[in-house]
Write a protein that holds these residues in place. Structure first.
Motif, short mmCIF file in Angstrom:
data_model
loop_
_atom_site.label_atom_id
_atom_site.label_comp_id
_atom_site.label_asym_id
_atom_site.label_seq_id
_atom_site.Cartn_x
_atom_site.Cartn_y
_atom_site.Cartn_z
N LYS B 166 0.93 -2.03 0.09
CA LYS B 166 0.38 0.42 -0.16
C LYS B 166 1.16 0.97 0.03
O LYS B 166 -0.07 2.45 -0.52
CB LYS B 166 -0.90 0.26 1.16
N ILE B 167 1.89 1.24 0.52
CA ILE B 167 2.73 2.35 1.48
C ILE B 167 3.60 2.70 0.21
O ILE B 167 4.61 3.29 -0.64
CB ILE B 167 3.37 2.03 2.09
N GLY B 168 3.93 1.54 -0.95
CA GLY B 168 4.28 1.55 -2.52
C GLY B 168 5.95 0.83 -3.28
O GLY B 168 6.37 1.07 -3.59
N ILE B 169 5.61 0.03 -1.75
CA ILE B 169 6.76 -1.43 -2.21
C ILE B 169 6.23 -2.08 -3.63
O ILE B 169 5.36 -2.54 -3.53
CB ILE B 169 6.75 -1.75 -0.69
N LYS B 170 6.97 -2.51 -4.47
CA LYS B 170 6.58 -2.91 -5.53
C LYS B 170 7.35 -4.77 -5.13
O LYS B 170 7.75 -5.70 -6.55
CB LYS B 170 7.55 -2.43 -6.74
N ALA B 171 9.03 -4.40 -4.65
CA ALA B 171 9.27 -5.90 -4.57
C ALA B 171 9.68 -6.07 -3.02
O ALA B 171 10.18 -5.54 -2.01
CB ALA B 171 10.62 -5.81 -5.57
N ILE B 172 9.31 -7.93 -2.88
CA ILE B 172 9.71 -7.88 -1.47
C ILE B 172 10.35 -8.73 -1.49
O ILE B 172 10.39 -10.24 -1.15
CB ILE B 172 7.98 -8.26 -0.61
N LEU B 173 11.66 -8.96 -0.56
CA LEU B 173 12.68 -10.26 -0.49
C LEU B 173 12.22 -10.76 1.01
O LEU B 173 11.82 -10.33 2.25
CB LEU B 173 14.00 -9.92 0.04
N ASN B 174 11.21 -12.31 1.47
CA ASN B 174 10.52 -12.65 2.28
C ASN B 174 11.06 -13.65 2.74
O ASN B 174 11.23 -14.72 2.38
CB ASN B 174 9.40 -12.88 2.06
N TYR B 175 11.75 -13.19 4.38
CA TYR B 175 12.42 -14.45 5.05
C TYR B 175 10.67 -14.96 5.66
O TYR B 175 11.33 -16.02 6.14
CB TYR B 175 12.93 -13.81 5.96
N ILE B 186 3.40 -7.26 -8.02
CA ILE B 186 4.71 -7.10 -6.66
C ILE B 186 5.31 -8.77 -6.82
O ILE B 186 5.27 -9.51 -7.29
CB ILE B 186 3.96 -7.17 -5.44
N GLN B 187 7.05 -7.97 -7.37
CA GLN B 187 7.62 -9.08 -7.07
C GLN B 187 7.62 -9.38 -5.80
O GLN B 187 8.18 -8.75 -4.92
CB GLN B 187 9.65 -8.22 -7.41
N ILE B 188 7.74 -10.98 -6.06
CA ILE B 188 8.12 -11.43 -4.38
C ILE B 188 9.59 -12.66 -4.52
O ILE B 188 9.35 -13.73 -5.45
CB ILE B 188 6.80 -12.81 -3.66
N GLN B 189 10.27 -12.65 -3.73
CA GLN B 189 11.02 -13.66 -3.86
C GLN B 189 11.29 -14.10 -1.73
O GLN B 189 11.05 -13.25 -1.62
CB GLN B 189 12.85 -13.23 -3.71
#
Lengths: 204, 204
Positions: B166-175, B186-189
């Motif tokens: 919602k804030i504007g993040i386009k890519a998340i590296l998720n641990y 949205i890019q997710i790794q």
């Protein structure tokens, strides 16, 4: 016959198992390839095809028993037991891994921690004592450890990995940002956040 | 045309770039698909095919200029710049990530760290100050941050990820060991050591 299953299919099985564990924690007893697919962003056809390599897990129309599919996947992945792990390298990352509580429920526990810094050797973390690298051979043999997590600096990674293989390690989860050169019978998996981040920036 | 390059090819480019960096540190100026392939355990034909999606990088018989191929890959991967990252969650893993020195040379730096533990907010690590989660929107907007690393407990992961988007993040590296459900743009790794370990125990 399981040798012929593509590696990419094997790579998805732990993700399926993880999703089943979460569904179970939510109180569900039965699921379907549709529900799993929706959770995982994978097509239900892909999930059914992946599972069909290993047998029949659901009845037409009634879906999968979560407990049965969990148990089956645990058996296929050989995690219906607890594997002792040798953690090599006790820097910030090693510290995070030792404190990670997610391992035992998934089939693993850290049996031993090694570091070559004399200032760390002998320190206690939970019920583990950091051992000198010179103790690796004795400890790994004694506990019949087959899996190592490599969390050493890049400069040391290849030589430490070779030493681990000589001692009897068969699988290495490598956190050093380098591709290890090891015999083909050794399982290697790599975790490098930069590799993941750079894959995403391609699309940004 | 780059949209049509398969994701699995994109996934290998950072590994090629990493190998080139190491070859350069070893003092080499020129390499070949054979040398790269041997280092990476990938066939030279695969490497040539992967690179051919993006142009011509070597001359028949003379191999690749390491500097030119590095620069080309950095451009393709959009890491010929420094991306600011928001790290969300300052537990043991967050701590390890903040202290990881490998990011800047690879195109990234941690711009801001957030945690919702009042006992941690205000603490300084290097030149970073841990901020309250309530500061996320202001800080992420102010610094135009597009990439987040998610290192929060599993229970919080989905809701924090939604907030970040919602804030504007386009890519998340998720641990967090959970598959996030986010919009397809949205890019997710994901990084979950258990998923890697269980892939290896299949073969043990």
């Amino acid at each position: 016959m399981q040798e012929s299953v593509p590696g990419i299919v094997i790579g998805r099985l732990p993700v399926y198992l993880r999703a089943l564990n979460i569904l179970q924690q939510e109180g569900k007893e039965v699921t379907s390839s549709q529900e799993l697919g929706k959770r995982l962003g994978i097509s239900s056809a892909q999930i059914r095809k992946d599972l069909s390599h290993f047998g029949e897990f659901g009845k037409q129309g009634t879906g999968y028993s979560i407990t049965f599919l969990q148990e089956s996947l645990r058996e296929i992945l050989n995690v219906n037991r607890l594997w002792p792990i040798a953690l090599v390298g006790f820097g910030d990352l090693g510290n995070a891994l030792v404190h990670y509580r997610g391992f035992p429920a998934k089939g693993f526990f850290i049996q031993a921690v090694f570091d070559n810094d004399p200032g760390k050797v002998g320190d206690k973390i939970n019920d583990l004592t950091i051992q000198a690298s010179s103790e690796m051979e004795r400890t790994i043999t004694q506990h019949n450890i087959k899996i190592a997590i490599l969390a050493v600096p890049i400069e040391a990674a290849q030589s430490v990995a070779e030493k681990l293989v000589k001692i009897g390690i068969k699988a290495i989860l490598n956190y050093a940002p380098i591709t290890l050169a090891l015999p083909p019978n050794i399982q290697i998996q790599n975790i490098d956040p930069v590799v993941h981040l750079q894959q995403m920036t391609y699309y940004l």
